[in-house]
Write a protein that holds these residues in place. Structure first.
Motif, PDB file in Angstrom:
ATOM      1  N   ASP A  57     -60.777  36.960  -7.812  1.00 45.51           N
ATOM      2  CA  ASP A  57     -61.410  36.164  -8.876  1.00 45.51           C
ATOM      3  C   ASP A  57     -61.292  36.832 -10.241  1.00 45.51           C
ATOM      4  O   ASP A  57     -61.345  36.149 -11.269  1.00 45.51           O
ATOM      5  N   ASN A  58     -61.136  38.148 -10.271  1.00 45.18           N
ATOM      6  CA  ASN A  58     -61.025  38.849 -11.550  1.00 45.18           C
ATOM      7  C   ASN A  58     -59.720  38.537 -12.287  1.00 45.18           C
ATOM      8  O   ASN A  58     -59.614  38.817 -13.483  1.00 45.18           O
ATOM      9  N   PHE A  59     -58.746  37.970 -11.600  1.00 49.96           N
ATOM     10  CA  PHE A  59     -57.477  37.616 -12.240  1.00 49.96           C
ATOM     11  C   PHE A  59     -57.485  36.180 -12.770  1.00 49.96           C
ATOM     12  O   PHE A  59     -56.411  35.622 -13.029  1.00 49.96           O
ATOM     13  N   LYS A  89     -54.623  49.301 -17.556  1.00 49.75           N
ATOM     14  CA  LYS A  89     -55.818  49.956 -17.013  1.00 49.75           C
ATOM     15  C   LYS A  89     -56.575  49.028 -16.063  1.00 49.75           C
ATOM     16  O   LYS A  89     -57.109  49.472 -15.046  1.00 49.75           O
ATOM     17  N   PHE A  90     -56.618  47.743 -16.405  1.00 48.53           N
ATOM     18  CA  PHE A  90     -57.281  46.775 -15.538  1.00 48.53           C
ATOM     19  C   PHE A  90     -56.584  46.684 -14.180  1.00 48.53           C
ATOM     20  O   PHE A  90     -57.237  46.691 -13.125  1.00 48.53           O
ATOM     21  N   LEU A  91     -55.263  46.628 -14.195  1.00 49.16           N
ATOM     22  CA  LEU A  91     -54.516  46.562 -12.934  1.00 49.16           C
ATOM     23  C   LEU A  91     -54.704  47.838 -12.114  1.00 49.16           C
ATOM     24  O   LEU A  91     -54.846  47.781 -10.889  1.00 49.16           O
ATOM     25  N   GLN A  92     -54.713  48.974 -12.774  1.00 49.06           N
ATOM     26  CA  GLN A  92     -54.904  50.229 -12.054  1.00 49.06           C
ATOM     27  C   GLN A  92     -56.296  50.310 -11.450  1.00 49.06           C
ATOM     28  O   GLN A  92     -56.476  50.800 -10.319  1.00 49.06           O
ATOM     29  N   TYR A  93     -57.299  49.800 -12.171  1.00 53.38           N
ATOM     30  CA  TYR A  93     -58.669  49.801 -11.636  1.00 53.38           C
ATOM     31  C   TYR A  93     -58.775  48.884 -10.421  1.00 53.38           C
ATOM     32  O   TYR A  93     -59.387  49.249  -9.401  1.00 53.38           O
ATOM     33  N   GLN A  94     -58.178  47.700 -10.511  1.00 54.68           N
ATOM     34  CA  GLN A  94     -58.191  46.787  -9.366  1.00 54.68           C
ATOM     35  C   GLN A  94     -57.431  47.383  -8.182  1.00 54.68           C
ATOM     36  O   GLN A  94     -57.840  47.223  -7.022  1.00 54.68           O
TER      37      GLN A  94
END
Length: 534
Positions: A208-210, A257-262
């Motif tokens: 859902d975050n995407f 950074k968002f992709l790395q966190y996910q």
């Protein structure tokens, strides 16, 4: 006599008079009806209101007899739809649990599988129907998400009735305490089912975050926008998946950074699901059919070379794996099957009470325990290095012949979540790989442009002076100076060649030849995920 005859005549006259009055009354009634009807059909101006009132009486009576159509409100419509949906869900649930009770044998002939295996297959089939179409990093459709949650609740409701007896205290009416046995949910289910539900919710939340991301998009393999060159070097075995595309300048720092966190979050979910699945598989009983298929000793299972490598005095698991051929998934799985078979053989020999049986051996108990620990270490390293491997022969045999419904639910649910987490992790890696390729192309283009400009100026300058220079002078071949330098130190390196050694961008690592073979992950590349096992 005369008087009697007169009386009879008077009686006849009276009867005739009565008949005459009846017919005259009928005529008068007919006449009055015709007159009234005429007044209704052709009313005068003075009697219009009275005629309407007389004609509206039968219409009012008809209105009272015909029922009026009742207006249905929106709440009543929603309640009706909810009841219909509930009935439909109940019918679907009856059909699903009927198949489970019949062991997937709809003929009712008793040829179906066990309840545990039927439940395990139900989890697997549900995940395949829901997540089989999850090919992109995007939220799940609301309909599919609702179906997943509803049917998972149905299947997990079985665990509410898998109980164990525990002692508890009960206070009687006279105040005395009595110890009685009560039922509660089995301990392994009580601990692991809520944990698996939490991991499930975390994975759906990650998707859902995407929802609102606009940094990357997907194109089909056959479209004009897809990069055919990168498609050949990456994901050749996933031709059905769309290709992720990033902007020409690459992803922004925030998106990266968002992709790395996910990715980190999904990786934690993957590790937790793998740990639960491995624990449940360890607790399952080894079926007799698998034991009967094993060789009599560990040497026959591993092979002479592998057995000698494990039983040496100084053992290094990393060095052992570096000497193995792990270039394909089939070879890795074959090694895993051999190691698991040897572990089972050594454990049975350590716990075998009858020394005269075929499992008996001259190897000491301490050595066999040491060999088993080494084999388990190798198996653990294989699972961590290659998380996408298919299930081994031992795992498949345990799942197929398992009779514990609780263990079947935990194993299948954790395996499904592990597969989903690995899929999401692979999709994130695909996007990061696309961004890495764009960044590499942009960096090489900037280097090429910065080097070509001064080099072109030097060529123009040299071509202008070429008329007054010889070929030796132009190339810098000084015969006298060169011969003197060669006599002085024939192995010396010119200063011009060593001028750029301090520049880290210009340095090249020397070629080192080792006996280490290329691992399976190295052949796939740093950012590429191994082939999914589901």
């Amino acid at each position: 006599m005369v008087r009697a005859g007169e009386q009879e005549q008077e009686g006849y006259k009276a009867k005739l008079f009565n008949f005459r009055g009846i017919f005259e009354g009928t005529g008068r009634l007919t006449k009055s009806l015709s007159v009234d009807t005429a007044t209704v059909l052709e009313p005068t101006e003075d009697g219009a209101a009275s005629s309407r009132s007389q004609g509206s009486k039968p219409l009012n009576d008809l209105d009272k007899m015909i029922p009026k159509a009742r207006v249905i409100s929106k709440e009543e419509i929603s309640v009706k739809e909810a009841k219909e949906k509930l009935l439909q869900d109940m019918e679907q649930m009856k059909e699903r649990f009927s198949k489970l009770l019949l062991g997937e044998d709809m003929s009712g002939g008793g040829k179906g599988v066990s309840s545990a295996l039927a439940l395990s297959n139900a989890f697997t089939n549900l995940a395949a129907s829901i997540f089989g179409e999850q090919k992109r990093l995007e939220p799940m459709p609301a309909e599919r998400k609702a179906k997943w949650r509803k049917e998972i609740d149905w299947l997990l409701s079985v665990t509410d009735y898998v109980v164990e007896m525990v002692p508890s205290q009960q206070k009687s009416k006279d105040g005395s305490n009595m110890e009685i046995m009560t039922t509660r949910q089995r301990t392994d289910l009580h601990m692991n089912v809520p944990a698996l539900r939490k991991l499930d919710a975390m994975l759906l939340e990650c998707l859902d975050n995407f929802k609102d991301q606009n940094e990357f998009y997907y194109v089909s393999k056959n479209s004009d926008d897809s990069d055919q060159g990168s498609a050949k070097t990456k994901n050749d075995d996933k031709w059905w998946l769309p290709t992720p595309k990033v902007p020409a300048e690459g992803l922004s720092d925030m998106a990266r950074k968002f992709l790395q966190y996910q990715k980190d979050c999904v990786n934690q979910v993957l590790k937790a699901a793998m740990a639960i699945n491995a624990q449940i598989l360890t607790e399952m009983e080894i079926p007799e059919s698998y034991i009967d298929s094993l060789p009599k000793n560990g040497r026959a299972s591993l092979g002479d070379s592998n057995y000698r490598s494990i039983t040496v005095e100084f053992f290094d698991p990393d060095q052992f794996l570096s000497t193995m051929d792990l270039s394909s998934e089939h070879k890795i799985l074959d090694l895993k099957n051999r190691i698991e078979a040897s572990i089972v053989i050594w454990k049975r020999k350590m716990h075998q009470k009858d020394s005269k049986s075929a499992w008996g051996s001259a190897v000491s108990l301490e050595k066999r325990e040491l060999f088993e620990e080494r084999a388990e270490t190798i198996l653990l390293l294989l699972k961590h290095r290659f998380p996408g491997l298919p299930q081994s022969a031992l795992d498949i045999s345990k799942i197929q012949y398992n009779r514990d419904v609780g263990q079947a639910v935990l194993e299948s649910y954790s395996r499904v979540l592990e597969s989903l987490a690995f899929t999401v992790l692979s999709r994130i890696d695909d996007v990061l790989q696309a961004d890495y390729q764009i960044q590499s192309q942009n960096l090489s283009g900037r280097r090429r442009s910065s080097v070509s400009r001064p080099f072109r100026e030097e060529i123009d300058k040299a071509s202008a002076e070429a008329g007054s220079m010889t070929l030796s002078d132009f190339m810098g071949w000084g015969s006298d100076q060169g011969e003197a330098d060669m006599k002085k130190d024939p192995y010396a390196i010119s200063d011009d060649l060593c001028k750029d050694d301090d520049d880290p961008k210009q340095q090249k690592l020397p070629t080192i030849v080792t006996n280490k073979k290329v691992s399976y992950l190295e052949t796939l590349g740093v950012m590429r995920s191994p082939t999914s096992r589901h």
